[in-house]
Design a protein around this motif. Structure first.
Motif: not given
Length: 388
Positions: A282-286, A324-331, A378-381
């Motif tokens: 399954d793939y989830e994207l936010e 995959l969670e994409i925020g304002s500062a990191d992914a 993994v969390t990437v700025p």
């Protein structure tokens, strides 16, 4: 013809410098020799008359090192050149004139020795030059002794300055070569990781399709299903070859194609392709994938690709979840499956490659068992990714 002769002269000078262990440009000995010979020719011309034979002999002594190079192509040792020059100038100064050009090559000599010879030879030659000038001033009345002596000392100082400059230049060249070698090594490692990720994932998916085709033929005798599986395996294989060519093409000066490298937006297709091969995932994207830059997107895609390849190899019957969670500062990318057995292979080149990618992006990476599952997190700025 002139260009050919100039190139031949340049090559011969460069070869002589190399054999003598000197790092000076080829035009330095050419310029100093031309200046020295010109001064000696003028000095001989000033002594036309009874002193001419002695002046010619002095000229030949002073230019003996140049004649040696013309005949053999070898540069004379510094001490031998200094002895010949001092003897020749001393013979010329036995018949002084006003003004006298004979002492001027001594300044060139001390400058040259100060730049290429040992300090002991340079100081000895300078002392010898001062002695020749002093003896001429005391015996035959050389006019301008202080000026000539000052020129010799200035030449020595200029030689030592040139020596320092050449050493600093050599050190800088060595430093730049080390930086270039490190950059080449980093580029080779990066391309090796790209090829590894492409090959590992593509082979895993291709093997799943081949296994499905074999299963269909052996159990159900379903030719259509087998053909479809083999067709998909062929498509993935061709796509993998194109990816490998494009990645290896990065070594060339020009791009080998116009197809862009994958990014965060392609992770959904990656999961779908893996599912088509028989893996349940399954793939989830936010969040918005457009906020992820190309560098960060490629790193996340390759980490997801390597993680799914490990699931295929070691936990094929287990369900995988890619989020995959994409925020304002990191992914943040999380890949998990319900089989701890995958851990026995994560310590190989796959984990090393993911760790290297995370380090390049200043990301936080963890991979290991968690609650009965194997989790890659993994969390990437994003600010750094955008700058890249």
């Amino acid at each position: 013809m002139w260009e050919t002769a100039k190139d031949r002269l340049r090559g011969r000078l460069a070869d002589g410098l190399a054999r003598s262990g000197l790092t000076l440009p080829w035009w330095v000995p050419l310029g100093t020799t031309a200046f020295t010979v010109s001064g000696l020719v003028v000095a001989v011309g000033q002594r036309v008359g009874p002193a001419l034979p002695a002046a010619i002999a002095g000229f030949l002594l002073a230019t003996s090192s140049t004649l040696l190079w013309v005949c053999t192509g070898r540069l004379a040792p510094s001490w031998l050149k200094a002895l010949g020059m001092l003897a020749g100038i001393g013979l010329l100064l036995a018949y002084p004139v006003v003004p006298d050009f004979a002492p001027m090559p001594l300044a060139v000599l001390t400058g040259e020795l100060g730049s290429i010879a040992s300090a002991r030879v340079a100081f000895a030659a300078t002392g010898g030059a001062a002695a020749v000038l002093g003896a001429a001033a005391l015996t035959v009345g050389l006019v301008g002794f202080p000026v000539y002596l000052l020129a010799v000392l200035v030449g020595l100082a200029a030689g030592f300055m040139l020596r320092w400059y050449v050493r600093a230049l050599d050190a800088e060249r060595g430093k730049q070569e080390a930086v270039r070698e490190q950059a080449r090594l980093g580029e080779r490692q990066r391309i090796a990781r790209e090829v590894h990720d492409v090959v590992a994932h593509s082979l895993s998916i291709t093997l799943l399709h081949v296994t499905g085709a074999r299963h269909g033929l052996r159990t159900d005798r379903d030719v259509d299903e087998a053909v479809a599986a083999l067709t998909e395996a062929e498509r993935i294989g061709r796509a993998a070859m194109a990816d490998i060519r494009r990645t290896v093409g990065l070594l060339a000066q020009e791009s080998s194609g116009t197809r862009p490298l994958p990014g965060a937006g392609d992770i959904a297709d990656l999961v779908a392709e893996t599912c088509a091969a028989g893996l349940v995932a399954d793939y989830e994207l936010e969040g918005d994938v457009a906020a992820v830059g190309a560098t960060v997107g490629l790193g996340l895609y390759r980490i997801a690709q390597e993680s799914l390849a490990n699931v295929v190899k070691h936990a094929r019957g287990e369900k995988a979840l890619v989020r995959l969670e994409i925020g304002s500062a990191d992914a943040r990318l999380t890949v998990r499956n319900g089989h701890n057995g995958a851990a026995r292979n994560e310590g190989g080149s796959g984990l090393a490659g993911m760790t290297a990618r995370a380090d390049q992006l200043a990301a936080r990476l963890s991979a290991g068992p968690e609650g009965g599952e194997w989790v890659v997190d993994v969390t990437v700025p994003l600010a750094r990714g955008a700058a890249s």
